[in-house]
Design an enzyme around this catalytic site. Structure first.
Site, PDB file in Angstrom:
ATOM      1  N   CYS A 112      40.915  35.382 128.298  1.00 43.18           N
ATOM      2  CA  CYS A 112      41.851  36.527 128.299  1.00 43.18           C
ATOM      3  C   CYS A 112      41.193  37.826 127.850  1.00 43.18           C
ATOM      4  CB  CYS A 112      43.052  36.226 127.426  1.00 43.18           C
ATOM      5  SG  CYS A 112      43.917  34.733 127.916  1.00 43.18           S
ATOM      6  N   HIS A 235      46.776  42.728 124.899  1.00 43.25           N
ATOM      7  CA  HIS A 235      46.863  41.583 125.816  1.00 43.25           C
ATOM      8  C   HIS A 235      48.284  41.035 125.747  1.00 43.25           C
ATOM      9  CE1 HIS A 235      46.323  37.862 127.795  1.00 43.25           C
ATOM     10  NE2 HIS A 235      46.153  37.123 126.715  1.00 43.25           N
ATOM     11  N   ASN A 265      51.814  35.624 130.486  1.00 42.34           N
ATOM     12  CA  ASN A 265      50.410  35.854 130.123  1.00 42.34           C
ATOM     13  C   ASN A 265      49.544  35.630 131.362  1.00 42.34           C
ATOM     14  OD1 ASN A 265      47.782  35.691 129.205  1.00 42.34           O
ATOM     15  ND2 ASN A 265      48.246  34.316 127.486  1.00 42.34           N
TER      16      ASN A 265
HETATM   17  C1  LIG Z   1      53.127  28.659 121.652  1.00 37.37           C
HETATM   18  C2  LIG Z   1      53.983  29.460 120.673  1.00 37.37           C
HETATM   19  C3  LIG Z   1      54.897  30.381 121.419  1.00 37.37           C
HETATM   20  C4  LIG Z   1      54.838  28.488 119.867  1.00 37.37           C
HETATM   21  O1  LIG Z   1      55.659  29.227 118.999  1.00 37.37           O
HETATM   22  P1  LIG Z   1      55.817  28.759 117.476  1.00 37.37           P
HETATM   23  O2  LIG Z   1      56.783  29.659 116.819  1.00 37.37           O
HETATM   24  O3  LIG Z   1      54.442  28.710 116.922  1.00 37.37           O
HETATM   25  O4  LIG Z   1      56.454  27.373 117.675  1.00 37.37           O
HETATM   26  P2  LIG Z   1      56.018  26.045 116.893  1.00 37.37           P
HETATM   27  O5  LIG Z   1      54.593  25.742 117.105  1.00 37.37           O
HETATM   28  O6  LIG Z   1      56.497  26.266 115.513  1.00 37.37           O
HETATM   29  O7  LIG Z   1      56.859  24.962 117.639  1.00 37.37           O
HETATM   30  C5  LIG Z   1      58.203  24.752 117.320  1.00 37.37           C
HETATM   31  C6  LIG Z   1      58.749  23.598 118.096  1.00 37.37           C
HETATM   32  O8  LIG Z   1      59.005  24.032 119.448  1.00 37.37           O
HETATM   33  C7  LIG Z   1      58.542  23.044 120.345  1.00 37.37           C
HETATM   34  N1  LIG Z   1      58.207  23.658 121.599  1.00 37.37           N
HETATM   35  C8  LIG Z   1      56.982  23.986 122.068  1.00 37.37           C
HETATM   36  N2  LIG Z   1      57.095  24.537 123.281  1.00 37.37           N
HETATM   37  C9  LIG Z   1      58.397  24.529 123.589  1.00 37.37           C
HETATM   38  C10 LIG Z   1      59.133  24.981 124.703  1.00 37.37           C
HETATM   39  N3  LIG Z   1      58.531  25.534 125.777  1.00 37.37           N
HETATM   40  N4  LIG Z   1      60.450  24.854 124.686  1.00 37.37           N
HETATM   41  C11 LIG Z   1      61.091  24.308 123.651  1.00 37.37           C
HETATM   42  N5  LIG Z   1      60.451  23.866 122.550  1.00 37.37           N
HETATM   43  C12 LIG Z   1      59.120  23.986 122.521  1.00 37.37           C
HETATM   44  C13 LIG Z   1      57.379  22.412 119.657  1.00 37.37           C
HETATM   45  O9  LIG Z   1      57.155  21.138 120.171  1.00 37.37           O
HETATM   46  C14 LIG Z   1      57.827  22.402 118.212  1.00 37.37           C
HETATM   47  O10 LIG Z   1      58.623  21.278 118.030  1.00 37.37           O
HETATM   48  P3  LIG Z   1      58.365  20.325 116.763  1.00 37.37           P
HETATM   49  O11 LIG Z   1      58.502  21.211 115.573  1.00 37.37           O
HETATM   50  O12 LIG Z   1      59.457  19.320 116.930  1.00 37.37           O
HETATM   51  O13 LIG Z   1      56.999  19.790 116.959  1.00 37.37           O
HETATM   52  C15 LIG Z   1      53.104  30.266 119.698  1.00 37.37           C
HETATM   53  O14 LIG Z   1      52.435  29.406 118.832  1.00 37.37           O
HETATM   54  C16 LIG Z   1      52.111  31.124 120.397  1.00 37.37           C
HETATM   55  O15 LIG Z   1      52.451  32.046 121.104  1.00 37.37           O
HETATM   56  N6  LIG Z   1      50.787  30.882 120.192  1.00 37.37           N
HETATM   57  C17 LIG Z   1      49.767  31.641 120.846  1.00 37.37           C
HETATM   58  C18 LIG Z   1      49.649  31.178 122.263  1.00 37.37           C
HETATM   59  C19 LIG Z   1      48.854  32.107 123.122  1.00 37.37           C
HETATM   60  O16 LIG Z   1      49.009  33.302 123.065  1.00 37.37           O
HETATM   61  N7  LIG Z   1      48.016  31.525 123.979  1.00 37.37           N
HETATM   62  C20 LIG Z   1      47.258  32.242 124.924  1.00 37.37           C
HETATM   63  C21 LIG Z   1      46.111  32.904 124.294  1.00 37.37           C
HETATM   64  S1  LIG Z   1      45.277  33.927 125.417  1.00 37.37           S
END
Ligand SMILES: CC(C)(COP(=O)(O)OP(=O)(O)OC[C@H]1O[C@@H](n2cnc3c(N)ncnc32)[C@H](O)[C@@H]1OP(=O)(O)O)[C@@H](O)C(=O)NCCC(=O)NCCS
Length: 310
Positions: A112, A235, A265
């Site tokens: 990215c 980004h 993204n």
């Molecule tokens: C992925 C992301 C949105 C998750 O958000 P978060 O607030 O960290 O959520 P958590 O990790 O606390 O997950 C909470 C719960 O939601 C669940 N969950 C994950 N994806 C889900 C979805 N699409 N729909 C519903 N629930 C989901 C998880 O399994 C977790 O459940 P659990 O607690 O029972 O295990 C966040 O971590 C993020 O944006 N990370 C960076 C990702 C990124 O930018 N990647 C590209 C880089 S270039």
């Protein structure tokens, strides 16, 4: 004289996939996706549209907006982790289709942050008078490496392309400073085997820290303070990560580029795609101080501080 971006362009596929569409396929909800990521819909390319096709459309747009012709391009740099095939590169495919017969061509892999890496390379070639114009494209067809059964990643990504012509600009304008970085120890948090795999929480923590730090670093390297910054183009990965970098610069909401809700993204394409919309809708003007900042798998990051205009 500094190098700057004299023309930019974008392409996004016409097919829209909404959060509701995803609800029908995996255990997720529109509400979860919106509140955790800010994404409402994304564009997905059809089976007949590959990475090079999207790159070509965005490149044509950038060339037209720059007011040059393809034969004047000395180098083509394509930032992508989803090339049509390992080789020939997307850049060489573009070289043929654009008729850019005087251009050297290569792909760059920095996930990215790839567009940032490409523009910094282009800047060096241009400022050294090696090439007059360098075409930089950030492009991804992430849908072909997305596991559509994995709710952790399937909701996040979209397809698209953004492009820029990097050339010398008038005195005082252009790229004032840059920062590039990498931390291979974090490679395990975001990678591709067959599909994209991600430890969301770890990537989130890294991104919040790095985006803020890099945005401030390039501002200071340019001899400016955060108060001088007119506009931030982060980004477009996740609205919460974007907001943290905006707050670090002390900018109001309307001074941050936001297209993550429309496109998701799009990895290396997200920054130029978002910037095209900002220019078209009048949010970025000549002589504005604009900070671009990205991060991605690798882990990699990059930022630019630009005084906008030709
Ligand atoms: C992925 C992301 C949105 C998750 O958000 P978060 O607030 O960290 O959520 P958590 O990790 O606390 O997950 C909470 C719960 O939601 C669940 N969950 C994950 N994806 C889900 C979805 N699409 N729909 C519903 N629930 C989901 C998880 O399994 C977790 O459940 P659990 O607690 O029972 O295990 C966040 O971590 C993020 O944006 N990370 C960076 C990702 C990124 O930018 N990647 C590209 C880089 S270039």
């Amino acid at each position: 004289m500094n190098a700057g971006l004299i023309g930019i362009g974008k392409f996004v596929p016409s097919k829209v996939v909404t959060n509701k569409d995803l609800e029908a396929r995996i255990d997720t909800s529109d509400e979860w996706i919106r509140t955790r990521t800010g994404i409402e819909e994304r564009r997905i390319a059809d089976e007949n549209t590959d990475t090079s096709d999207m790159a070509y459309e965005a490149a044509l747009d950038a060339i037209k907006n720059a007011g040059i012709n393809a034969e004047e391009i000395g180098m083509i740099i394509v930032a992508t982790v989803t090339p049509d095939r390992p080789f020939p590169s997307v850049a060489t495919m573009l070289q043929e289709r654009l008729g850019a017969k005087n251009a050297a061509a290569m792909d760059v892999s920095a996930a990215c942050a790839g567009f940032m890496y490409g523009v910094v390379m282009a800047k060096h070639f241009v400022e050294a008078d090696t090439y007059k114009h360098v075409l930089v494209v950030g492009v991804e067809k992430l849908s072909k490496v997305t596991d559509w059964e994995d709710r952790n990643t399937a909701v996040l990504f979209g397809d698209g392309a953004g492009a820029a012509i990097v050339s010398k600009v008038s005195e005082g304008r252009g790229i004032l400073s840059f920062e590039l970085g990498a931390d291979g120890t974090g490679g395990k948090h975001l990678y591709q085997d067959r599909y994209i795999r991600m430890n969301g929480r770890e990537v989130f923590k890294f991104a919040v820290r790095q985006m803020g730090e890099s945005a401030v670093n390039v501002t200071e390297k340019a001899g400016l303070t955060t108060e001088d910054v007119d506009y931030l183009v982060p980004h477009q990965a996740n609205i919460r990560i974007m907001e943290s970098s905006r707050e670090r610069l002390g900018l109001p909401v309307e001074k941050m580029s936001k297209s993550v809700h429309k496109y998701g993204n799009t990895s290396a394409a997200s920054i130029p795609i978002s910037l095209v919309d900002d220019l078209q809708e009048g949010r970025v003007k000549d002589d504005d101080i604009v900070v671009l900042v990205g991060f991605g798998g690798g882990l990699t990051w990059g930022a630019l501080c630009i005084k906008w205009g030709k």
